[in-house]
Write a protein that holds these residues in place. Structure first.
Motif, PDB file in Angstrom:
ATOM      1  N   VAL A  41       0.869  -1.166   0.000  1.00  0.00           N
ATOM      2  CA  VAL A  41       0.000   0.000   0.000  1.00  0.00           C
ATOM      3  C   VAL A  41       0.915   1.227   0.000  1.00  0.00           C
ATOM      4  O   VAL A  41       1.696   1.436   0.936  1.00  0.00           O
ATOM      5  CB  VAL A  41      -0.924   0.010   1.234  1.00  0.00           C
ATOM      6  CG1 VAL A  41      -1.823   1.253   1.211  1.00  0.00           C
ATOM      7  CG2 VAL A  41      -1.767  -1.258   1.281  1.00  0.00           C
ATOM      8  N   ILE A  42       0.847   2.037  -1.058  1.00  0.00           N
ATOM      9  CA  ILE A  42       1.771   3.159  -1.242  1.00  0.00           C
ATOM     10  C   ILE A  42       1.014   4.477  -1.103  1.00  0.00           C
ATOM     11  O   ILE A  42       0.103   4.781  -1.890  1.00  0.00           O
ATOM     12  CB  ILE A  42       2.447   3.100  -2.627  1.00  0.00           C
ATOM     13  CG1 ILE A  42       3.105   1.733  -2.845  1.00  0.00           C
ATOM     14  CG2 ILE A  42       3.469   4.214  -2.768  1.00  0.00           C
ATOM     15  CD1 ILE A  42       3.645   1.532  -4.247  1.00  0.00           C
ATOM     16  N   GLU A  43       1.388   5.254  -0.108  1.00  0.00           N
ATOM     17  CA  GLU A  43       0.797   6.575   0.094  1.00  0.00           C
ATOM     18  C   GLU A  43       1.825   7.657  -0.267  1.00  0.00           C
ATOM     19  O   GLU A  43       2.929   7.351  -0.709  1.00  0.00           O
ATOM     20  CB  GLU A  43       0.332   6.730   1.539  1.00  0.00           C
ATOM     21  CG  GLU A  43      -0.835   5.811   1.900  1.00  0.00           C
ATOM     22  CD  GLU A  43      -1.445   6.153   3.236  1.00  0.00           C
ATOM     23  OE1 GLU A  43      -2.665   6.348   3.289  1.00  0.00           O
ATOM     24  OE2 GLU A  43      -0.682   6.220   4.239  1.00  0.00           O
ATOM     25  N   GLY A  44       1.455   8.907  -0.083  1.00  0.00           N
ATOM     26  CA  GLY A  44       2.369  10.012  -0.361  1.00  0.00           C
ATOM     27  C   GLY A  44       2.445  10.399  -1.814  1.00  0.00           C
ATOM     28  O   GLY A  44       3.422  11.020  -2.253  1.00  0.00           O
ATOM     29  N   LEU A  45       1.402  10.032  -2.618  1.00  0.00           N
ATOM     30  CA  LEU A  45       1.401  10.382  -4.046  1.00  0.00           C
ATOM     31  C   LEU A  45       0.874  11.808  -4.213  1.00  0.00           C
ATOM     32  O   LEU A  45      -0.170  12.051  -4.822  1.00  0.00           O
ATOM     33  CB  LEU A  45       0.526   9.393  -4.826  1.00  0.00           C
ATOM     34  CG  LEU A  45       0.772   7.902  -4.564  1.00  0.00           C
ATOM     35  CD1 LEU A  45      -0.131   7.049  -5.441  1.00  0.00           C
ATOM     36  CD2 LEU A  45       2.226   7.531  -4.803  1.00  0.00           C
ATOM     37  N   ASN A  46       1.597  12.757  -3.668  1.00  0.00           N
ATOM     38  CA  ASN A  46       1.101  14.129  -3.561  1.00  0.00           C
ATOM     39  C   ASN A  46       1.278  14.950  -4.828  1.00  0.00           C
ATOM     40  O   ASN A  46       0.500  15.854  -5.110  1.00  0.00           O
ATOM     41  CB  ASN A  46       1.811  14.841  -2.403  1.00  0.00           C
ATOM     42  CG  ASN A  46       1.614  14.108  -1.082  1.00  0.00           C
ATOM     43  OD1 ASN A  46       0.507  13.684  -0.764  1.00  0.00           O
ATOM     44  ND2 ASN A  46       2.690  13.948  -0.319  1.00  0.00           N
ATOM     45  N   LYS A  47       2.310  14.641  -5.610  1.00  0.00           N
ATOM     46  CA  LYS A  47       2.619  15.462  -6.783  1.00  0.00           C
ATOM     47  C   LYS A  47       2.643  14.632  -8.068  1.00  0.00           C
ATOM     48  O   LYS A  47       3.372  14.958  -8.999  1.00  0.00           O
ATOM     49  CB  LYS A  47       3.977  16.145  -6.589  1.00  0.00           C
ATOM     50  CG  LYS A  47       4.046  17.111  -5.417  1.00  0.00           C
ATOM     51  CD  LYS A  47       3.172  18.338  -5.641  1.00  0.00           C
ATOM     52  CE  LYS A  47       3.304  19.314  -4.480  1.00  0.00           C
ATOM     53  NZ  LYS A  47       2.441  20.496  -4.679  1.00  0.00           N
ATOM     54  N   VAL A  48       1.853  13.564  -8.095  1.00  0.00           N
ATOM     55  CA  VAL A  48       1.797  12.726  -9.298  1.00  0.00           C
ATOM     56  C   VAL A  48       0.743  13.290 -10.233  1.00  0.00           C
ATOM     57  O   VAL A  48      -0.456  13.230  -9.951  1.00  0.00           O
ATOM     58  CB  VAL A  48       1.476  11.256  -8.947  1.00  0.00           C
ATOM     59  CG1 VAL A  48       1.376  10.417 -10.221  1.00  0.00           C
ATOM     60  CG2 VAL A  48       2.549  10.681  -8.033  1.00  0.00           C
ATOM     61  N   GLN A  49       1.199  13.843 -11.346  1.00  0.00           N
ATOM     62  CA  GLN A  49       0.293  14.489 -12.289  1.00  0.00           C
ATOM     63  C   GLN A  49      -0.696  13.477 -12.869  1.00  0.00           C
ATOM     64  O   GLN A  49      -0.337  12.360 -13.222  1.00  0.00           O
ATOM     65  CB  GLN A  49       1.093  15.133 -13.420  1.00  0.00           C
ATOM     66  CG  GLN A  49       0.268  16.002 -14.350  1.00  0.00           C
ATOM     67  CD  GLN A  49       1.127  16.698 -15.392  1.00  0.00           C
ATOM     68  OE1 GLN A  49       2.338  16.522 -15.418  1.00  0.00           O
ATOM     69  NE2 GLN A  49       0.510  17.485 -16.245  1.00  0.00           N
ATOM     70  N   GLY A  50      -1.953  13.874 -12.952  1.00  0.00           N
ATOM     71  CA  GLY A  50      -2.979  13.004 -13.524  1.00  0.00           C
ATOM     72  C   GLY A  50      -3.755  12.212 -12.500  1.00  0.00           C
ATOM     73  O   GLY A  50      -4.803  11.644 -12.824  1.00  0.00           O
ATOM     74  N   LEU A  51      -3.252  12.153 -11.260  1.00  0.00           N
ATOM     75  CA  LEU A  51      -3.967  11.437 -10.213  1.00  0.00           C
ATOM     76  C   LEU A  51      -4.794  12.404  -9.383  1.00  0.00           C
ATOM     77  O   LEU A  51      -4.383  13.554  -9.170  1.00  0.00           O
ATOM     78  CB  LEU A  51      -2.995  10.701  -9.288  1.00  0.00           C
ATOM     79  CG  LEU A  51      -2.235   9.505  -9.856  1.00  0.00           C
ATOM     80  CD1 LEU A  51      -1.419   8.844  -8.753  1.00  0.00           C
ATOM     81  CD2 LEU A  51      -3.172   8.487 -10.492  1.00  0.00           C
ATOM     82  N   PRO A  52      -5.957  11.958  -8.881  1.00  0.00           N
ATOM     83  CA  PRO A  52      -6.737  12.819  -7.986  1.00  0.00           C
ATOM     84  C   PRO A  52      -5.926  13.143  -6.728  1.00  0.00           C
ATOM     85  O   PRO A  52      -5.028  12.387  -6.337  1.00  0.00           O
ATOM     86  CB  PRO A  52      -7.955  11.958  -7.644  1.00  0.00           C
ATOM     87  CG  PRO A  52      -8.030  10.935  -8.730  1.00  0.00           C
ATOM     88  CD  PRO A  52      -6.624  10.683  -9.150  1.00  0.00           C
ATOM     89  N   GLU A  53      -6.243  14.255  -6.115  1.00  0.00           N
ATOM     90  CA  GLU A  53      -5.547  14.654  -4.895  1.00  0.00           C
ATOM     91  C   GLU A  53      -5.753  13.603  -3.806  1.00  0.00           C
ATOM     92  O   GLU A  53      -6.818  13.009  -3.679  1.00  0.00           O
ATOM     93  CB  GLU A  53      -6.080  16.005  -4.430  1.00  0.00           C
ATOM     94  CG  GLU A  53      -5.286  16.626  -3.288  1.00  0.00           C
ATOM     95  CD  GLU A  53      -5.795  18.009  -2.911  1.00  0.00           C
ATOM     96  OE1 GLU A  53      -5.347  18.528  -1.874  1.00  0.00           O
ATOM     97  OE2 GLU A  53      -6.637  18.551  -3.648  1.00  0.00           O
ATOM     98  N   ASN A  54      -4.695  13.366  -3.010  1.00  0.00           N
ATOM     99  CA  ASN A  54      -4.763  12.434  -1.890  1.00  0.00           C
ATOM    100  C   ASN A  54      -5.039  10.996  -2.342  1.00  0.00           C
ATOM    101  O   ASN A  54      -5.807  10.268  -1.720  1.00  0.00           O
ATOM    102  CB  ASN A  54      -5.837  12.877  -0.883  1.00  0.00           C
ATOM    103  CG  ASN A  54      -5.678  12.181   0.470  1.00  0.00           C
ATOM    104  OD1 ASN A  54      -4.571  11.779   0.839  1.00  0.00           O
ATOM    105  ND2 ASN A  54      -6.766  12.007   1.186  1.00  0.00           N
TER     106      ASN A  54
END
Length: 501
Positions: A123-136
């Motif tokens: 389970v990978i969290e912290g995807l804060n600045k991945v373009q194209g993904l919804p926030e959080n």
């Protein structure tokens, strides 16, 4: 207790510290609709625990191998520990796409614990600045050994841990699962003796059916091919290292369909192969390594009679497709790929899509293991051209909403295994209106993954520009002319009114 097939066992034998043989789906989630805006790790554990009964893969491990003279058994792990298999990590800040790709490559490069059930989930969290993904957003990266699943059964495992309703409660299951002890030595030896007597008989029957089919297929192939296929060799046909690099091209499925519709008879897979072909052409040409003749890809084929939740192990065949990398024009390349793919499918149907499985059942595991090891150790030391230069595995995913603990699936990706002499893998997964091409290679072969991704993007853009975008442009010109005429008339009327006043 269930014995592995010879084909499943082949993936066990290919396992090494350099060549971990697992399939890795990666699922991205939008948790904005969840109460409180966040899914807890505890909730995800509960989802896995509540769905363990849906697949034997989750709780069974390997046991008993008869010293290589027979295939091992699957047994239910008496010491199964869910929290060993489901792990929780996070990207460091800023949490961007490049960091995610590096993490996925490193996790994928690590082999599974072969003494436990052959899967892990991160389970990978912290995807804060991945373009194209919804926030959080967050992701779950699954690693499942190829001996247990192929691409299609892997997609069914994904479906097993998801629901169609975001508010669906965990089902109350009467799980009567029990662990098993390893098979006794007497059973292993007896079964090995019986199987090794049966294998030559099975092989003789398979060969008797295969020979006339091969003769017919060769005749059909010669009718289709205008020119003899030339074998080539690229930088990806060598001994691979233990480090991995990965990245992905993410596309809208509707746009892929529009490209397909511009070339009558083409399939979505043809468009994908043509896109990869253009990328490999650009990449190798930039490095002054483009072969004169076309490269060839291997494409796994599902040989199941039907898709169902009871699918298990590997039920695959493989067909080869001439990628037309010797053709510069993107549309002509797509047409050539379409033609080669149709011919390959026809030839595969004549031989039988399950021939790989049928032949493997008739070969002694120890002989197969020795042959595979000899081939992979000797081939890199020679300059022999190779018949296959990359793998393109296309697995259709769900096009309807799926949820895990209330979080909605946003996107699917995947990574496949690498072996010596085949150091570039393209995993293609569609779902949620998107389709992704994930490429995986070893760092020694592909030291510049950013550039290869750029080649993929340019190849896809070339196809778009030469197909449905090109068809759009005359309409746009006509609209522009109409608007210009309307403006001219309006100005003329305005001048006329001004003069009259």
């Amino acid at each position: 207790m269930e014995q592995l097939t010879e084909l499943d066992n082949a993936f066990i034998q290919m396992e090494s510290s350099r060549t971990p043989m697992h399939i890795t789906p990666v699922i991205f989630y939008d948790q904005s609709g969840v109460a409180g805006g966040r899914v807890r790790f505890k909730d995800i554990l509960q989802v896995f625990e509540g769905n363990l009964h849906k697949s034997k893969i989750f709780r069974r491990k390997l046991a008993g191998g008869a010293l290589g003279f027979d295939t091992p058994f699957w047994i239910e792990d008496e010491n199964f520990d869910l929290e060993f298999h489901v792990r929780h990590i996070a990207l460091p800040k800023p949490g961007d796409w490049r960091q995610l790709c590096i993490l996925m490559a490193r996790l994928h490069a690590r082999g599974l614990d072969m003494t436990r059930p052959l899967w892990e989930a991160y389970v990978i969290e912290g995807l804060n600045k991945v373009q194209g993904l919804p926030e959080n957003s967050f992701a779950i990266m699954l690693k499942i050994h190829h001996s247990a699943i192929d691409g299609v059964s892997g997609a069914e495992i994904i479906a097993a841990i998801h629901s169609l309703d975001p508010d669906a409660p965990l089902p109350e299951v009467d799980d009567d699962w029990r662990g098993e002890s390893s098979p006794p030595v007497s059973k292993v030896i007896t079964q090995a003796y019986i199987n090794n007597i049966r294998r030559p008989i099975h092989l003789a029957g398979t060969v008797r059916q295969l020979v006339p089919a091969m003769i017919k297929a060769n005749k059909l192939s010669s009718e289709h091919d205008q020119e003899e296929r030339h074998l080539e060799r690229t930088r990806f046909n060598a001994r691979i290292g233990s480090h991995r690099v990965t990245d992905a091209l993410i596309m809208e499925l509707t746009r892929i369909k529009k490209i397909r519709q511009c070339v009558p008879g083409a399939t979505i897979n043809d468009v994908i192969v043509a896109t990869v072909s253009g990328a490999m052409r650009k990449y190798l040409e930039a490095h002054d390594e483009l072969p004169e003749h076309s490269l060839v890809c291997a494409a796994p084929i599902n040989v199941r009679q039907e898709r169902n939740s009871d699918s298990k192990g590997n039920q695959v065949g493989v067909m080869t497709i001439d990628m037309a990398t010797d053709i510069a024009d993107p549309v002509e390349r797509l047409k050539a790929v379409m033609s080669h793919s149709a011919n390959s499918k026809e030839t595969s149907q004549v031989v039988g899509t399950g021939v790989m499985m049928d032949v493997s059942r008739g070969i002694w595991p120890q002989f197969m293991n020795l042959t595979m090891r000899a081939a992979t150790s000797l081939a890199p030391k020679t300059a022999t051209p190779m018949p296959i230069h990359t793998v393109i595995s296309n697995v259709p995913g769900p096009q309807f909403p799926l949820y895990l603990a209330g979080a909605r699936v946003h996107m699917l990706m995947g990574l496949g295994p690498l072996v010596d002499m085949s150091g570039l893998f393209h995993a293609v997964i569609s779902g949620m209106g998107l389709i992704t091409i994930n490429f995986l290679s070893c760092r020694e072969m592909l030291p510049d993954p950013d550039f290869y991704k750029q080649c993929l993007e340019e190849s896809y853009a070339d196809l778009e520009a030469a197909t449905f975008l090109k068809k759009k442009s005359p309409r746009r010109k006509a609209r522009a002319k109409t608007k210009a005429k309307a403006k001219t008339k309006t100005k003329a009327k305005a001048k006329a009114k001004a003069k009259a006043s």
